[in-house]
Design an enzyme around this catalytic site. Structure first.
Site, mmCIF file in Angstrom:
data_model
loop_
_atom_site.group_PDB
_atom_site.id
_atom_site.type_symbol
_atom_site.label_atom_id
_atom_site.label_comp_id
_atom_site.label_asym_id
_atom_site.label_seq_id
_atom_site.Cartn_x
_atom_site.Cartn_y
_atom_site.Cartn_z
ATOM 1 N N CYS A 55 0.910 -1.245 -0.099
ATOM 2 C CA CYS A 55 0.149 0.072 -0.069
ATOM 3 C C CYS A 55 0.929 1.329 0.053
ATOM 4 C CB CYS A 55 -0.908 0.062 1.139
ATOM 5 S SG CYS A 55 -1.659 1.561 1.511
ATOM 6 N N CYS A 58 0.031 4.037 2.683
ATOM 7 C CA CYS A 58 0.283 3.598 4.066
ATOM 8 C C CYS A 58 1.559 3.788 4.351
ATOM 9 C CB CYS A 58 0.117 2.004 4.151
ATOM 10 S SG CYS A 58 -1.545 1.390 3.626
#
Length: 390
Positions: A55, A58
């Site tokens: 991600c 993230c």
């Protein structure tokens, strides 16, 4: 008092110096149950950063926001902070428990394991502090709004705020349910408006929804409110979105609801004056063969559909891509080899550019499925160069 504190924090954040930060959020380690016990003992909320290794947002959150001094001080003081990869260890179980379906998802959980508040996606420093303040204060959290809704509160301003919170927290099923119930209270004067259109576009995507059925049936009235192309594009998206559920079905892990499929197929067959209807039906038939595991019939259905000429270039590519990519996950080498030759023939229909490159990439996938990884890499590189050719 809470507002004054928040204003002070946000002001300090804006005036932060441009040089490097020195502090970061201190994430604690340990089993989830021990974290819950610690939170209960200290009477603090848990701030849980739900992430995955792949991600991008993230990683950006960890690199640029969790290392912000003001954010770090606020979270280290007020929360027990935990990071967890949702694909490892206890992650999958917690993802299921808290319905985590997008990343990053940031959860605020009490010592009893109850979800108090959550938000999805990258959050700038000021926004992350604001969300944390909301979780601490309690009255504006997602859980508080859900409780009020479950208790029967239906004030319009409240409902609009609740839908917005559900959207930010990425709770799509509940978001669609609440929005549908809200719009179902509209009379015609309120339904056929731009405001209603905006609520539908941002919150409802199931073409079987009574709201969308009504909008589709009376789409001519919305043409007077919103540009026809915009209306048609959105409605087409909803149909295809539902169809994608069957195209990308994973028979080994997903339970197929035959009644739901048949109801949708019959609904699509019954719609009138919609030029893309044949595309939907062809795709549903093809996807059903995939779900049934009859890959021979799936390819035959694709050949038949293309012979009718119902797909234009974009729709044709999308239709073929979905099913060929699924075929690559099987072990039927005979059909994979056949599909490779077919993709080569279709690629040859386009002398250069985007479409040729995309069909070449499908060929590369099929080569990989045959264990010919070196040939696949060479073809991928050729496809990249072809795509750049105008």
């Amino acid at each position: 008092m809470r507002n004054r504190i928040l204003i002070f924090i946000l002001s300090a954040l804006i005036l932060l110096p441009a040089y490097a930060q020195n502090r970061s959020i201190k994430f604690q380690e340990g089993e989830w149950n021990s974290i819950l016990k610690k939170a209960s003992k200290k009477d603090k909320l848990i701030f849980l950063d739900c992430y995955t290794s792949w991600c991008g947002p993230c990683k950006m959150l960890s690199r640029t926001v969790f290392t912000n001094d003001t954010v770090a001080d606020f979270y280290n003081k007020n929360f027990i902070c935990v990071k967890m990869d949702m694909e490892k260890g206890e992650g999958p179980e917690l993802a299921k428990k808290y319905n985590v379906a997008a990343y990053p998802t940031l959860l605020y959980v009490n010592g009893r394991g109850e979800l108090v508040h959550n938000v999805t996606g990258y959050q700038a420093p000021a926004k992350l502090i604001s969300e944390g303040s909301t979780a601490l204060e309690g009255t504006e959290t997602l859980s508080a709004y859900t409780q009020r809704y479950d208790n029967g509160e239906r004030d319009e301003s409240f409902i609009r705020k609740y839908i917005d919170k559900l959207s930010k927290a990425y709770v799509p099923k509940l978001q669609e349910k609440v929005a549908t119930e809200f719009i179902s209270t509209f009379d015609d004067d309120k339904f056929y408006t731009r405001d209603c259109w905006q609520i539908v576009v941002y919150n409802i995507s199931d073409p079987m929804s009574p709201v969308l059925k009504k909008m589709f049936r009376d789409r001519n009235r919305f043409y007077q409110i919103v540009a026809k192309d915009s209306v048609d594009m959105f409605l087409d998206y909803t149909f295809r979105n539902r169809i994608g559920k069957y195209v990308w079905n994973k028979p080994k892990t997903s339970k197929f609801n035959e009644t739901e499929y048949n109801n949708y197929l019959q609904y699509v067959k019954g719609i009138h004056n919609w030029e893309k209807k044949p595309q939907y039906i062809a795709t549903l038939y093809t996807a059903r063969h995939w779900i049934d595991g009859d890959h021979r019939a799936m390819l035959d259905e694709m050949h038949n559909a293309l012979r009718y000429g119902i797909f234009n270039d974009d729709a044709k590519l999308s239709y073929i891509q979905g099913h060929i990519i699924q075929l690559c996950t099987t072990d039927n080498q005979t059909l994979i080899a056949e599909a490779y030759e077919w993709m080569r023939q279709i690629a040859d229909e386009y002398p250069m550019g985007y479409y040729r490159s995309e069909y070449m990439r499908l060929q590369a996938r099929l080569l990989t499925a045959q264990g010919k990884s070196d040939e696949a890499k060479d073809l991928e590189e050729k496809a990249r160069k072809v795509r750049m050719t105008q």
